[in-house]
Design a protein around this motif. Structure first.
Motif, PDB file in Angstrom:
ATOM      1  N   LYS A 194     -23.259  10.627 -19.297  1.00 53.46           N
ATOM      2  CA  LYS A 194     -21.965  11.022 -19.834  1.00 53.46           C
ATOM      3  C   LYS A 194     -21.039   9.819 -19.922  1.00 53.46           C
ATOM      4  O   LYS A 194     -20.863   9.084 -18.948  1.00 53.46           O
ATOM      5  N   THR A 195     -20.473   9.611 -21.099  1.00 55.05           N
ATOM      6  CA  THR A 195     -19.550   8.496 -21.293  1.00 55.05           C
ATOM      7  C   THR A 195     -18.177   8.856 -20.739  1.00 55.05           C
ATOM      8  O   THR A 195     -17.644   9.932 -21.024  1.00 55.05           O
ATOM      9  N   ASP A 196     -17.635   7.955 -19.935  1.00 53.80           N
ATOM     10  CA  ASP A 196     -16.311   8.182 -19.358  1.00 53.80           C
ATOM     11  C   ASP A 196     -15.251   7.805 -20.387  1.00 53.80           C
ATOM     12  O   ASP A 196     -15.053   6.630 -20.698  1.00 53.80           O
ATOM     13  N   THR A 197     -14.576   8.815 -20.926  1.00 53.55           N
ATOM     14  CA  THR A 197     -13.557   8.578 -21.959  1.00 53.55           C
ATOM     15  C   THR A 197     -12.138   8.661 -21.415  1.00 53.55           C
ATOM     16  O   THR A 197     -11.181   8.646 -22.192  1.00 53.55           O
ATOM     17  N   ARG A 198     -12.006   8.754 -20.077  1.00 57.87           N
ATOM     18  CA  ARG A 198     -10.673   8.854 -19.503  1.00 57.87           C
ATOM     19  C   ARG A 198      -9.873   7.559 -19.698  1.00 57.87           C
ATOM     20  O   ARG A 198     -10.436   6.465 -19.603  1.00 57.87           O
ATOM     21  N   ASN A 199      -8.603   7.700 -19.932  1.00 60.68           N
ATOM     22  CA  ASN A 199      -7.715   6.548 -20.056  1.00 60.68           C
ATOM     23  C   ASN A 199      -7.145   6.235 -18.670  1.00 60.68           C
ATOM     24  O   ASN A 199      -6.064   6.688 -18.312  1.00 60.68           O
ATOM     25  N   LYS A 245     -11.451   2.812 -12.305  1.00 59.92           N
ATOM     26  CA  LYS A 245     -12.795   2.952 -12.868  1.00 59.92           C
ATOM     27  C   LYS A 245     -13.815   2.060 -12.155  1.00 59.92           C
ATOM     28  O   LYS A 245     -14.946   2.488 -11.885  1.00 59.92           O
ATOM     29  N   ASN A 246     -13.424   0.838 -11.836  1.00 63.40           N
ATOM     30  CA  ASN A 246     -14.382  -0.144 -11.329  1.00 63.40           C
ATOM     31  C   ASN A 246     -14.440  -0.264  -9.815  1.00 63.40           C
ATOM     32  O   ASN A 246     -15.384  -0.852  -9.281  1.00 63.40           O
ATOM     33  N   VAL A 247     -13.427   0.261  -9.126  1.00 60.81           N
ATOM     34  CA  VAL A 247     -13.402   0.148  -7.664  1.00 60.81           C
ATOM     35  C   VAL A 247     -13.304   1.522  -6.991  1.00 60.81           C
ATOM     36  O   VAL A 247     -14.171   1.909  -6.207  1.00 60.81           O
ATOM     37  N   MET A 248     -12.255   2.272  -7.301  1.00 61.93           N
ATOM     38  CA  MET A 248     -12.026   3.532  -6.607  1.00 61.93           C
ATOM     39  C   MET A 248     -13.101   4.571  -6.879  1.00 61.93           C
ATOM     40  O   MET A 248     -13.600   5.227  -5.954  1.00 61.93           O
ATOM     41  N   ASP A 249     -13.471   4.747  -8.142  1.00 63.46           N
ATOM     42  CA  ASP A 249     -14.487   5.759  -8.473  1.00 63.46           C
ATOM     43  C   ASP A 249     -15.827   5.475  -7.798  1.00 63.46           C
ATOM     44  O   ASP A 249     -16.438   6.383  -7.227  1.00 63.46           O
ATOM     45  N   PRO A 250     -16.324   4.227  -7.829  1.00 66.23           N
ATOM     46  CA  PRO A 250     -17.577   3.949  -7.104  1.00 66.23           C
ATOM     47  C   PRO A 250     -17.455   4.201  -5.597  1.00 66.23           C
ATOM     48  O   PRO A 250     -18.402   4.702  -4.980  1.00 66.23           O
ATOM     49  N   ILE A 251     -16.320   3.849  -5.016  1.00 62.39           N
ATOM     50  CA  ILE A 251     -16.129   4.077  -3.587  1.00 62.39           C
ATOM     51  C   ILE A 251     -16.162   5.572  -3.279  1.00 62.39           C
ATOM     52  O   ILE A 251     -16.811   6.028  -2.339  1.00 62.39           O
ATOM     53  N   ASN A 252     -15.455   6.364  -4.085  1.00 70.95           N
ATOM     54  CA  ASN A 252     -15.431   7.814  -3.869  1.00 70.95           C
ATOM     55  C   ASN A 252     -16.800   8.443  -4.094  1.00 70.95           C
ATOM     56  O   ASN A 252     -17.090   9.526  -3.569  1.00 70.95           O
ATOM     57  N   ALA A 253     -17.649   7.787  -4.884  1.00 67.87           N
ATOM     58  CA  ALA A 253     -19.003   8.285  -5.146  1.00 67.87           C
ATOM     59  C   ALA A 253     -20.006   7.758  -4.119  1.00 67.87           C
ATOM     60  O   ALA A 253     -21.210   7.860  -4.324  1.00 67.87           O
ATOM     61  N   GLN A 254     -19.498   7.199  -3.001  1.00 67.30           N
ATOM     62  CA  GLN A 254     -20.340   6.663  -1.930  1.00 67.30           C
ATOM     63  C   GLN A 254     -21.198   5.486  -2.405  1.00 67.30           C
ATOM     64  O   GLN A 254     -22.313   5.275  -1.911  1.00 67.30           O
ATOM     65  N   LYS A 255     -20.688   4.739  -3.389  1.00 64.71           N
ATOM     66  CA  LYS A 255     -21.417   3.575  -3.900  1.00 64.71           C
ATOM     67  C   LYS A 255     -20.623   2.287  -3.695  1.00 64.71           C
ATOM     68  O   LYS A 255     -20.825   1.301  -4.397  1.00 64.71           O
ATOM     69  N   GLY A 256     -19.723   2.312  -2.726  1.00 60.25           N
ATOM     70  CA  GLY A 256     -18.902   1.140  -2.462  1.00 60.25           C
ATOM     71  C   GLY A 256     -19.702  -0.086  -2.056  1.00 60.25           C
ATOM     72  O   GLY A 256     -19.338  -1.215  -2.386  1.00 60.25           O
ATOM     73  N   ASP A 257     -20.816   0.130  -1.350  1.00 60.64           N
ATOM     74  CA  ASP A 257     -21.644  -0.997  -0.926  1.00 60.64           C
ATOM     75  C   ASP A 257     -22.315  -1.697  -2.106  1.00 60.64           C
ATOM     76  O   ASP A 257     -22.792  -2.830  -1.973  1.00 60.64           O
ATOM     77  N   ASP A 258     -22.365  -1.043  -3.244  1.00 54.15           N
ATOM     78  CA  ASP A 258     -22.990  -1.640  -4.431  1.00 54.15           C
ATOM     79  C   ASP A 258     -22.025  -2.520  -5.224  1.00 54.15           C
ATOM     80  O   ASP A 258     -22.441  -3.225  -6.147  1.00 54.15           O
ATOM     81  N   LEU A 259     -20.739  -2.469  -4.875  1.00 55.79           N
ATOM     82  CA  LEU A 259     -19.753  -3.253  -5.622  1.00 55.79           C
ATOM     83  C   LEU A 259     -19.946  -4.747  -5.362  1.00 55.79           C
ATOM     84  O   LEU A 259     -20.114  -5.166  -4.215  1.00 55.79           O
ATOM     85  N   PRO A 260     -19.881  -5.566  -6.408  1.00 55.81           N
ATOM     86  CA  PRO A 260     -19.986  -7.017  -6.216  1.00 55.81           C
ATOM     87  C   PRO A 260     -18.675  -7.584  -5.676  1.00 55.81           C
ATOM     88  O   PRO A 260     -17.611  -6.956  -5.816  1.00 55.81           O
ATOM     89  N   VAL A 261     -18.755  -8.741  -5.080  1.00 58.52           N
ATOM     90  CA  VAL A 261     -17.555  -9.392  -4.553  1.00 58.52           C
ATOM     91  C   VAL A 261     -16.539  -9.630  -5.669  1.00 58.52           C
ATOM     92  O   VAL A 261     -15.323  -9.538  -5.462  1.00 58.52           O
ATOM     93  N   SER A 262     -17.030  -9.861  -6.877  1.00 58.11           N
ATOM     94  CA  SER A 262     -16.137 -10.140  -8.010  1.00 58.11           C
ATOM     95  C   SER A 262     -15.219  -8.969  -8.326  1.00 58.11           C
ATOM     96  O   SER A 262     -14.173  -9.146  -8.952  1.00 58.11           O
ATOM     97  N   ALA A 263     -15.591  -7.756  -7.894  1.00 60.68           N
ATOM     98  CA  ALA A 263     -14.749  -6.585  -8.161  1.00 60.68           C
ATOM     99  C   ALA A 263     -13.422  -6.676  -7.426  1.00 60.68           C
ATOM    100  O   ALA A 263     -12.462  -5.981  -7.776  1.00 60.68           O
ATOM    101  N   PHE A 264     -13.359  -7.551  -6.412  1.00 60.42           N
ATOM    102  CA  PHE A 264     -12.158  -7.640  -5.590  1.00 60.42           C
ATOM    103  C   PHE A 264     -11.397  -8.953  -5.803  1.00 60.42           C
ATOM    104  O   PHE A 264     -10.530  -9.291  -4.998  1.00 60.42           O
ATOM    105  N   LEU A 265     -11.720  -9.661  -6.875  1.00 55.91           N
ATOM    106  CA  LEU A 265     -10.981 -10.883  -7.174  1.00 55.91           C
ATOM    107  C   LEU A 265      -9.511 -10.565  -7.381  1.00 55.91           C
ATOM    108  O   LEU A 265      -9.145  -9.621  -8.088  1.00 55.91           O
ATOM    109  N   GLY A 266      -8.670 -11.354  -6.750  1.00 54.82           N
ATOM    110  CA  GLY A 266      -7.237 -11.107  -6.829  1.00 54.82           C
ATOM    111  C   GLY A 266      -6.739 -10.163  -5.764  1.00 54.82           C
ATOM    112  O   GLY A 266      -5.532  -9.941  -5.645  1.00 54.82           O
TER     113      GLY A 266
END
Length: 210
Positions: A47-52, A58-79
């Motif tokens: 399913k394509t995510d069409t939410r605005n 989209k790139n940090v909170m949703d993966p964390i809430n889906a229990q996939k936070g450990d899969d996030l790359p370090v680059s996701a937290f730049l800044g």
């Protein structure tokens, strides 16, 4: 397994050993569940995510809430090397994870606001409404005449954001009223609060009283 059980729990008594042995026996009782043959041809549609929504959601909170936070790359937290997250992210994660949530009992309320003060997620808040704001709220929304100096002409309401609540019960525990003004009720019984919360927060500019 039963030899290991006797070795580990033999000194606890025969009843303990027998209960553990019974658990082992239960593990061998299996039920065959037939799988439909057509399932082998199932195609998974992505399913394509069409939410605005913001990139952070989209790139940090949703993966964390889906229990996939450990899969996030370090680059996701730049800044965000200091660990801070932007404010207002709960707007995009109304999860409704609590089994029981607070229900406000207006007739028992002393307007002390301790429930809001103790809530760790700011899911329960006191509101003051003037006459203009009262015109825009749902007809069945219950309010009280505000108590306190300089509050003449204002109405008071405790509003619960039940989809943000985690069900800790602190609000009910801290309520000083002899007849509790906050009772924990099943989430499914609070659908009206979901509607009132959305209307109150999106259509009105309401002063929060702390």
């Amino acid at each position: 397994m039963k030899k290991a059980i006797y070795k580990s729990y033999g000194n606890k008594g025969e009843d303990i050993v027998n209960m553990n042995n019974a658990a082992v026996d239960k593990g061998g009782e299996v039920i065959q569940i037939p799988v439909p043959a057509e399932w082998k041809n199932i195609t998974v549609k992505t399913k394509t995510d069409t939410r605005n929504i913001p990139d952070f959601i989209k790139n940090v909170m949703d993966p964390i809430n889906a229990q996939k936070g450990d899969d996030l790359p370090v680059s996701a937290f730049l800044g965000r090397e200091d660990g801070t997250f932007p404010a207002g992210t709960t707007e995009y994660e109304k999860r409704g994870i609590a089994v029981n949530v607070p229900e406000w009992i207006p007739e028992n309320c002393t307007q002390c606001n301790q429930c809001a003060f103790v809530c760790p997620h700011a899911s329960i808040r006191p509101f003051l409404l003037n006459s203009e704001e009262m015109k825009n709220i749902p007809a069945d929304t219950v309010t009280l005449k505000a108590i306190g100096k300089d509050l003449e002409g204002l109405q008071f309401r405790i509003q619960v954001s039940v989809l943000d609540c985690t069900g800790c019960g602190n609000c009910g525990d801290v309520c000083p009223s002899k007849t509790k003004a906050i009772l924990m009720k099943p989430l499914g019984s609070q659908t009206a609060e979901m509607k009132d919360m959305i209307i109150c927060l999106t259509k009105l500019l309401i002063r929060i009283t702390y």
